[in-house]
Write a protein that holds these residues in place. Structure first.
Motif, PDB file in Angstrom:
ATOM      1  N   SER A 157       0.825  -1.211   0.000  1.00  0.00           N
ATOM      2  CA  SER A 157       0.000   0.000   0.000  1.00  0.00           C
ATOM      3  C   SER A 157       0.859   1.261   0.000  1.00  0.00           C
ATOM      4  O   SER A 157       0.581   2.220  -0.743  1.00  0.00           O
ATOM      5  CB  SER A 157      -0.929  -0.013   1.216  1.00  0.00           C
ATOM      6  OG  SER A 157      -1.748  -1.171   1.226  1.00  0.00           O
ATOM      7  N   SER A 158       1.905   1.264   0.828  1.00  0.00           N
ATOM      8  CA  SER A 158       2.772   2.439   0.885  1.00  0.00           C
ATOM      9  C   SER A 158       3.511   2.653  -0.430  1.00  0.00           C
ATOM     10  O   SER A 158       3.635   3.795  -0.899  1.00  0.00           O
ATOM     11  CB  SER A 158       3.764   2.287   2.038  1.00  0.00           C
ATOM     12  OG  SER A 158       4.683   3.343   2.060  1.00  0.00           O
ATOM     13  N   SER A 159       3.996   1.584  -1.037  1.00  0.00           N
ATOM     14  CA  SER A 159       4.742   1.711  -2.296  1.00  0.00           C
ATOM     15  C   SER A 159       3.844   2.237  -3.412  1.00  0.00           C
ATOM     16  O   SER A 159       4.291   3.009  -4.262  1.00  0.00           O
ATOM     17  CB  SER A 159       5.338   0.362  -2.681  1.00  0.00           C
ATOM     18  OG  SER A 159       6.224  -0.096  -1.689  1.00  0.00           O
ATOM     19  N   ARG A 160       2.590   1.804  -3.426  1.00  0.00           N
ATOM     20  CA  ARG A 160       1.672   2.304  -4.457  1.00  0.00           C
ATOM     21  C   ARG A 160       1.505   3.820  -4.334  1.00  0.00           C
ATOM     22  O   ARG A 160       1.502   4.532  -5.352  1.00  0.00           O
ATOM     23  CB  ARG A 160       0.327   1.609  -4.308  1.00  0.00           C
ATOM     24  CG  ARG A 160      -0.670   1.945  -5.400  1.00  0.00           C
ATOM     25  CD  ARG A 160      -2.019   1.334  -5.096  1.00  0.00           C
ATOM     26  NE  ARG A 160      -2.562   1.855  -3.846  1.00  0.00           N
ATOM     27  CZ  ARG A 160      -3.171   3.039  -3.738  1.00  0.00           C
ATOM     28  NH1 ARG A 160      -3.299   3.825  -4.802  1.00  0.00           N
ATOM     29  NH2 ARG A 160      -3.629   3.450  -2.573  1.00  0.00           N
ATOM     30  N   GLU A 161       1.388   4.322  -3.118  1.00  0.00           N
ATOM     31  CA  GLU A 161       1.283   5.772  -2.935  1.00  0.00           C
ATOM     32  C   GLU A 161       2.598   6.469  -3.271  1.00  0.00           C
ATOM     33  O   GLU A 161       2.599   7.584  -3.812  1.00  0.00           O
ATOM     34  CB  GLU A 161       0.870   6.073  -1.496  1.00  0.00           C
ATOM     35  CG  GLU A 161      -0.510   5.536  -1.132  1.00  0.00           C
ATOM     36  CD  GLU A 161      -0.855   5.776   0.318  1.00  0.00           C
ATOM     37  OE1 GLU A 161       0.017   6.327   1.035  1.00  0.00           O
ATOM     38  OE2 GLU A 161      -1.975   5.420   0.741  1.00  0.00           O
ATOM     39  N   GLN A 162       3.712   5.835  -2.957  1.00  0.00           N
ATOM     40  CA  GLN A 162       5.003   6.427  -3.291  1.00  0.00           C
ATOM     41  C   GLN A 162       5.208   6.520  -4.798  1.00  0.00           C
ATOM     42  O   GLN A 162       5.873   7.441  -5.284  1.00  0.00           O
ATOM     43  CB  GLN A 162       6.119   5.610  -2.650  1.00  0.00           C
ATOM     44  CG  GLN A 162       6.176   5.716  -1.143  1.00  0.00           C
ATOM     45  CD  GLN A 162       7.231   4.827  -0.536  1.00  0.00           C
ATOM     46  OE1 GLN A 162       8.021   4.221  -1.240  1.00  0.00           O
ATOM     47  NE2 GLN A 162       7.236   4.725   0.785  1.00  0.00           N
TER      48      GLN A 162
ATOM     49  N   ALA B 199      10.324   2.812  -5.567  1.00  0.00           N
ATOM     50  CA  ALA B 199       8.928   2.567  -5.199  1.00  0.00           C
ATOM     51  C   ALA B 199       8.330   1.439  -6.036  1.00  0.00           C
ATOM     52  O   ALA B 199       7.599   0.581  -5.508  1.00  0.00           O
ATOM     53  CB  ALA B 199       8.108   3.840  -5.360  1.00  0.00           C
ATOM     54  N   VAL B 200       8.621   1.423  -7.329  1.00  0.00           N
ATOM     55  CA  VAL B 200       8.085   0.361  -8.195  1.00  0.00           C
ATOM     56  C   VAL B 200       8.649  -0.992  -7.783  1.00  0.00           C
ATOM     57  O   VAL B 200       7.917  -1.994  -7.683  1.00  0.00           O
ATOM     58  CB  VAL B 200       8.392   0.670  -9.667  1.00  0.00           C
ATOM     59  CG1 VAL B 200       8.022  -0.520 -10.549  1.00  0.00           C
ATOM     60  CG2 VAL B 200       7.638   1.912 -10.117  1.00  0.00           C
ATOM     61  N   ILE B 201       9.941  -1.044  -7.538  1.00  0.00           N
ATOM     62  CA  ILE B 201      10.566  -2.321  -7.167  1.00  0.00           C
ATOM     63  C   ILE B 201      10.094  -2.763  -5.796  1.00  0.00           C
ATOM     64  O   ILE B 201       9.866  -3.956  -5.553  1.00  0.00           O
ATOM     65  CB  ILE B 201      12.095  -2.182  -7.240  1.00  0.00           C
ATOM     66  CG1 ILE B 201      12.534  -2.010  -8.697  1.00  0.00           C
ATOM     67  CG2 ILE B 201      12.783  -3.397  -6.623  1.00  0.00           C
ATOM     68  CD1 ILE B 201      13.999  -1.752  -8.881  1.00  0.00           C
ATOM     69  N   ALA B 202       9.925  -1.836  -4.862  1.00  0.00           N
ATOM     70  CA  ALA B 202       9.390  -2.201  -3.550  1.00  0.00           C
ATOM     71  C   ALA B 202       7.973  -2.739  -3.671  1.00  0.00           C
ATOM     72  O   ALA B 202       7.584  -3.681  -2.959  1.00  0.00           O
ATOM     73  CB  ALA B 202       9.425  -0.984  -2.615  1.00  0.00           C
ATOM     74  N   TYR B 203       7.175  -2.169  -4.572  1.00  0.00           N
ATOM     75  CA  TYR B 203       5.825  -2.682  -4.816  1.00  0.00           C
ATOM     76  C   TYR B 203       5.887  -4.113  -5.344  1.00  0.00           C
ATOM     77  O   TYR B 203       5.144  -4.991  -4.877  1.00  0.00           O
ATOM     78  CB  TYR B 203       5.122  -1.765  -5.809  1.00  0.00           C
ATOM     79  CG  TYR B 203       3.722  -2.226  -6.170  1.00  0.00           C
ATOM     80  CD1 TYR B 203       2.622  -1.830  -5.426  1.00  0.00           C
ATOM     81  CD2 TYR B 203       3.506  -3.057  -7.266  1.00  0.00           C
ATOM     82  CE1 TYR B 203       1.336  -2.254  -5.754  1.00  0.00           C
ATOM     83  CE2 TYR B 203       2.235  -3.493  -7.597  1.00  0.00           C
ATOM     84  CZ  TYR B 203       1.155  -3.080  -6.846  1.00  0.00           C
ATOM     85  OH  TYR B 203      -0.102  -3.516  -7.168  1.00  0.00           O
TER      86      TYR B 203
END
Length: 517
Positions: free
Chosen positions: A445-450, A499-503
């Motif tokens: 959820s956090s990565s999507r917002e990032q 952020a994309v890779i964390a997602y």
């Protein structure tokens, strides 16, 4: 007030200049006191341990450091005779210990090809070639052999035995000794265990539980290896992104340096601006070199997981973009993970295995009944009469252990403790699975917002850099504004890729949590 001034005089008198006799007398009287106070201050300082020299913490001097030479590169002969790669023992297997060899020539470990792979292709290769997966498969095959061994105890055994004996019987009075040749044989002997207090049943159940645990371990290993490959793949993508971002930063710094040099030539710029641009370019090149080194390391780590037969440099061919979406809530994901995870079922099987060992220990001292039947033949090779005869025998045997020194009781206690350990491991594994799902879900959820925030930041940073260059060209801006805008754009690009890779990592972790990777 007079007392306060008097208290300060002993410390101030040595610094005063006066010609009065009274002052000289006070100075003469206060000199020993000042000396005594100085000694009282110096002696404790001398008694303290010497503090480390500040020179030991000094920064390195760039003018004194000599750059070491680069390591030598492998020289390849025109017709290398030993360039054949070493045999892939993991995939093909070895028949003898002598075949377990390692490469002997540098040419055999030299990387000669590159292969671009998508994530799906990398996962398929890992399932087929990863050593951990192969070991788990072999463990399953061994457990299957254990089940066959336990099942064989329920079948009767057929055997044949023969015995030849030669002897010379002693003769009283010194007469001739009598020689004897005897051949006896059990032509066919059948043995069958009719009752063993449940030993065979418990051994079979133990073997079946061991097989199920091995199968669960194989499934768990497959999921773990896939997750490791996916993380290694995303590490490589992250390194590729850092290299690309660093290269763009270097190109932008080179353009800024060229602009500063051009402005200095026409008298609009200063030497300070050139030095500032050169420093920024050198720092960006340093970052690029570090990113390239990380990229090479991550390529080798991914290749190690894929276990290629020959040394291969792996390239990530997928684009850096979100790899899907998650359509379950946090609570639904936790319940699905509890229902699908192999670790929990494995803990249950370990409890069943401990209970089977308990029943096996309790049955060890129970009664046992065995049946047998045999067809026998004998011949003593005596020519004077018919010495060959055939007979048979049937019967049963019974055994019961009255006392074994406490061995069965100790084994039963061990099995009980193993069961308690299995229960404790089940609770710990369940909590660990829930914590992993919660962390992955929150990270997703956090990565999507990032991702959304980083996209906005990149658009703003690109426009800010464009305006900063226009302001500099118009003479109303400074080069510092351009450098700051370049740094902000580099940071925004890095934030987006991270952020994309964390997602994607969190998405892989959620799929791993429910066993669907």
């Amino acid at each position: 007030m007079a007392m306060q001034n008097g208290a300060r005089d002993p410390l101030q008198l040595p610094q005063r200049q006066t010609n009065s006799a009274g002052s000289q007398l006070c100075l003469a009287c206060s000199a020993p006191c000042g000396l005594l106070l100085s000694l009282l201050w110096v002696v404790p300082a001398l008694a303290q341990p010497e503090s480390p020299s500040s020179a030991a913490f000094a920064l390195p001097n760039s003018r004194e450091i000599l750059t070491p030479p680069s390591p030598p590169t492998l020289s390849i002969p025109p017709n290398p005779a030993d360039s054949t790669p070493a045999a892939d023992l993991t995939l093909k297997g070895a028949l003898t210990a002598e075949e377990l060899v390692v490469p002997q020539s540098p040419l055999q470990v030299r990387i000669e090809r590159r292969e671009g792979l998508s994530l799906e292709e990398a996962l398929e290769i890992a399932v087929a070639q990863n050593p951990a997966v192969q070991q788990a498969r072999l463990t399953v095959e061994r457990a299957e052999a254990g089940v066959a061994l336990a099942q064989a105890a329920f079948a009767p055994t057929l055997s044949s035995r023969a015995n030849y004996q030669y002897s010379e019987a002693p003769s009283p009075g010194g007469g001739p000794r009598r020689e004897s040749h005897t051949l006896s044989a059990s032509v066919v002997r059948v043995e069958y265990t009719a009752f063993d207090s449940g030993l065979r049943e418990q051994n079979l159940k133990l073997a079946q539980e061991a097989l199920r645990i091995a199968q669960l371990q194989l499934e768990q290993t497959l999921q773990t290896v896939k997750q490791a490959v996916a993380n290694a793949y995303y590490d490589l993508q992250s390194a590729d992104a850092r290299v690309a971002i660093s290269q763009a930063a270097v190109e932008s710094s080179e353009a800024t340096l060229r602009d500063a040099q051009a402005r200095e030539r026409v008298g609009l710029g200063t030497r300070f601006e050139i030095l500032q641009a050169e420093t920024e370019l050198a720092n960006n090149r340093q970052t690029l070199l570090a990113a390239q080194n990380t990229q090479q390391l991550n390529r080798r780590r991914l290749a190690e997981l894929l276990n290629f037969p020959s040394p291969t440099d792996v390239l990530a061919s997928d684009r850096i973009e979100p790899m899907g979406e998650w359509d379950l809530s946090l609570e639904e994901t936790i319940i699905a993970a509890f229902a699908q995870r192999q670790e929990l079922e494995r803990r249950r099987r370990e409890l069943e295995q401990a209970q089977s060992r308990l029943r096996l220990a309790q049955a060890r001292n129970g009664p046992r009944i065995g049946l047998f039947a045999s067809l026998d033949a004998v011949n003593d090779f005596n020519a004077s009469r018919d010495s060959f005869d055939v007979g048979y025998s049937v019967g049963a045997n019974f055994s019961l252990t009255w006392f074994d020194g406490g061995e069965a009781a100790a084994q039963a206690r061990q099995a009980q403790i193993d069961g308690q350990v299995a229960v404790s491991n089940f609770v710990g594994t369940r909590n660990e699975i829930q914590r992993g799902v919660e962390e992955a879900f929150l990270t997703l959820s956090s990565s999507r917002e990032q991702i959304d925030s980083a996209k906005v930041a990149i658009a703003s940073a690109e426009e800010s850099l464009r305006l900063a260059r226009l302001r500099l060209q118009a003479g109303v801006g400074t080069q510092t504004e351009v450098i700051n805008a370049e740094a902000a754009l580099t940071t925004a690009r890095g934030n987006l890729s991270n952020a994309v890779i964390a997602y994607n990592r969190a998405l892989v972790q959620l799929k791993r949590a429910i066993g669907s990777l």
